[in-house]
Design an enzyme around this catalytic site. Structure first.
Site: not given
Ligand SMILES: [Zn+2]
Ligand SMILES: [Zn+2]
Length: 648
Positions: A344, A373, A391, A393, A395, A475, A521
């Protein structure tokens, strides 16, 4: 005596003497309720029927019909009953702790000899005796001195250590199941007979260090599972057997997909077969994202701590980050970086380059973002829980007014993908404002309504989880149910006004002034690694043809068939099918068995009859019969099946 007001779920308020117990409250309402009661909720806290209530509170009485509290009590009481059974059989065994966990509980014991499967049977039998004895459960608050004296006299060093660990001023509660006593926060049932005697099972024993500390003694942890009735237990045991057969670590070996080794804990060495699944899935996701108006980006792995300080990760997420220190040329001290745990903050850096106007929004910025991580080694699990992962991912930068339509668009996107990948059962959870939060109620009302409306407009009613949202916004979470009934949370959609603020993202509005964008996200698969693990287990290795890493093996029956075998492999390859030849000098049954273990969906056997007729003998995974097809027919069928669902 002082009076308190108790508010019931139907809104009724009644007065009681301060110190009244839920058992007395239930009795005052109806003797039948008192009989059925197992515990209470007092201001949202799970409360023992014997504990006094000293001030005004909201109260509801739990019975066995309330699954959550009932299962918690069943499992927690069984932990005590098991420890008592063990000490009745082997009085010299030392007891430690025994918490409730998914589907059951465990308890750690210190005993010189290992517990055997026979021992577990003996413990189970003793536990049933204790349950059938319907021994009363009672509780008292003790002083620290009394508790220490008690455990020292009994020779229970672990309990002595636990008593010392309890902070000053905190109550020390004791529970008795019959004459057997344990230090415990509770709550518990009223007698041992309230635990169903035929709905639990001791499953296995494993080693565990005392307090998870490898410098402390190794204890023996006995695991049990428990349910409300025998049928639920049976269904669970069947599910476990099924899950063991489908374990992605076992199938990963048999299908030669990947391996892991101790030089890179929690990170995956993808073999050609596994990487074929990965890239096929990634290619598919990339096409879906392009179609839905995403732009794809890529951002750095090693990022200076300054950005993580600005984003708040350094403060809140530091213990999960891999730190990379570098002797940068000319620098007086080491430069401190972190491997990115999330994408992000980097995406906001791209957004922040150049002036953005309201006409540019929404911007859907996607990255197959590789993250690292730190997870404790005990939490790692095959490719499902790892330290290095990628991910799917993205945004979405947008205005508050666009949140609803963008959320709806994402839900529809995700629904199509789950369906393409073979998951038809999934549900949405909406988590709303927690007690500790930032932002006005007016903004929260709008944010929650946007997500709720998006679900309804997309045709997916949500389950509400009040208070479970992040401190800055609500969320959505998307939970898949797999072929054997297990739930997997994969997709997320987190609304976020916070990070754009922290990292100073802005756009010029219609009014010519600067505004903050909102961020969404969102991920659909979660991570490729975990999702591939789920796919493997869901399909028990028999992946849909288009995802199968090895789609066809063409196997010779006699070596004179080899030239035709090669011709068939070439024809399939040119038609877009992953085909390979097996011309080893082995019996055809041996070849079939080996490739079946490798979960190859189609095996084509070729002998002299097939060579003469230009046909193949087709054997499909999981079927024993074979069928004869012409070369043209099988190429046409398999090239169609090899197409991903979105390209058919
Ligand atoms: Zn994010
Ligand atoms: Zn307990």
């Amino acid at each position: 005596m002082a009076q308190i007001s108790l508010t019931f779920p139907d809104g009724n308020i009644r007065q009681f003497d301060a110190g009244v117990t839920p058992a007395q409250v239930a009795q005052a309402i109806a003797p039948s309720l008192a009989k059925a009661a197992i515990s209470a909720m007092v201001d949202g806290q799970h409360w023992d029927l014997q504990w006094p209530i000293r001030s005004d509170a909201r109260i509801s009485i739990n019975t066995m019909k309330d699954d959550g509290p009932a299962l918690e009590l069943i499992r927690h009481d069984l932990a005590h009953i098991m420890a008592r059974a063990v000490q009745e059989i082997w009085p010299d065994v030392k007891v430690t702790i025994g918490p409730v966990r998914d589907y059951g509980w465990f308890y750690d014991f210190d005993r010189a000899e290992p517990f055997t499967p026979d021992d577990l049977g003996q413990i189970e039998a003793k536990m049933k005796q204790i349950i059938n004895a319907r021994d009363p459960v009672r509780t008292e608050i003790w002083s620290r001195a009394d508790a220490l004296a008690y455990y020292e006299s009994r020779g229970e060093p672990y309990k002595v250590e636990l008593v010392h660990k309890i902070p000053e001023g905190q109550d020390l509660r004791m529970y008795w199941h019959g004459d057997w006593q344990d230090l415990c926060r509770g709550p518990h049932f009223q007698h041992t007979g309230q635990v169903p005697a035929d709905a639990f099972k001791l499953t296995h024993v494993a080693g565990a260090y005392w307090l998870g500390d490898s410098t402390r003694p190794m204890l023996q942890r006995i695991y049990g599972v428990a349910f409300k009735n025998r049928d639920d237990l049976k269904a669970h045991m069947t599910m476990l057997e099924e899950a063991a057969k489908r374990d992605h670590r076992k199938l990963g070996r048999e299908m030669n997909l990947f391996h892991m080794q101790e030089e890179a804990p929690g990170q995956i060495f993808w073999h050609p077969n596994g990487w074929t699944i990965y890239t096929t899935l990634q290619d598919y996701m990339r096409r879906q994202q392009r179609r839905d108006g995403y732009v794809e980006v890529n951002t750095p792995q090693v990022v200076n701590r300054k950005l993580w300080e600005a984003s708040g990760h350094w403060e809140n997420y530091r213990e999960n980050m891999f730190i990379v220190e570098v002797d940068e040329e000319g620098a007086r001290e080491k430069v401190v970086n972190a491997l990115k745990p999330m994408n992000c903050p980097c995406h906001v850096q791209i957004f922040n380059v150049g002036l953005k106007s309201y006409r540019d929004l929404p911007i859907r910025m996607a990255e197959f973002g590789s993250c690292a991580r730190y997870e404790p080694s005990g939490a790692l699990h095959g490719i499902m829980r790892v330290r290095g992962f990628t991910q799917d991912d993205a945004h979405i930068f947008c205005t508050l007014e666009q949140v609803e339509s963008e959320s709806r668009k994402f839900i529809e996107f995700l629904a199509k993908i789950y369906s393409d990948l073979g998951f038809d059962k999934w549900r949405v959870k909406l988590s709303t404002r927690p007690e500790k939060r930032v932002g006005s109620d007016e903004i929260w009302d709008k944010m929650e309504a946007a997500l709720a409306n998006a679900c309804m407009a997309a045709g997916y009613p949500y389950e509400l989880f009040p208070g479970e949202g992040a401190f800055y916004a609500p969320k959505l979470e998307f939970v898949l149910t797999d072929a054997i009934g297990r739930d997997w949370q994969c997709g997320t959609l987190q609304l976020d006004p916070n990070l754009p603020e922290r990292l100073d993202a802005s756009y010029i509005g219609e009014d010519g002034a600067k505004h903050r964008p909102f961020m969404l996200h969102r991920a659909c698969l979660g991570s490729f690694e975990r999702f591939i693990g789920i796919l493997i287990e869901n399909h028990a290795g028999k992946l849909p043809f288009w995802l199968a890493p090895r789609q066809v093996v063409v196997a010779s029956i006699v070596s004179d068939a080899d030239p035709f075998v090669e011709e068939v492999v070439t024809a399939l390859t040119l038609a877009g099918v992953r085909a390979e030849a097996d011309m080893r000098n082995e019996k055809i049954n041996y070849k079939v068995r080996e490739h079946s273990v490798g979960k190859v969906p189609v095996i084509l056997a070729i002998g002299m009859k097939e060579v003469e007729e230009r046909t193949v003998s087709v054997r499909r995974l999981g079927e024993t019969r074979t069928e004869t097809m012409t070369l043209e027919a099988i190429v046409a069928e398999l090239s169609a099946a090899a197409l991903p669902p979105d390209m058919r």
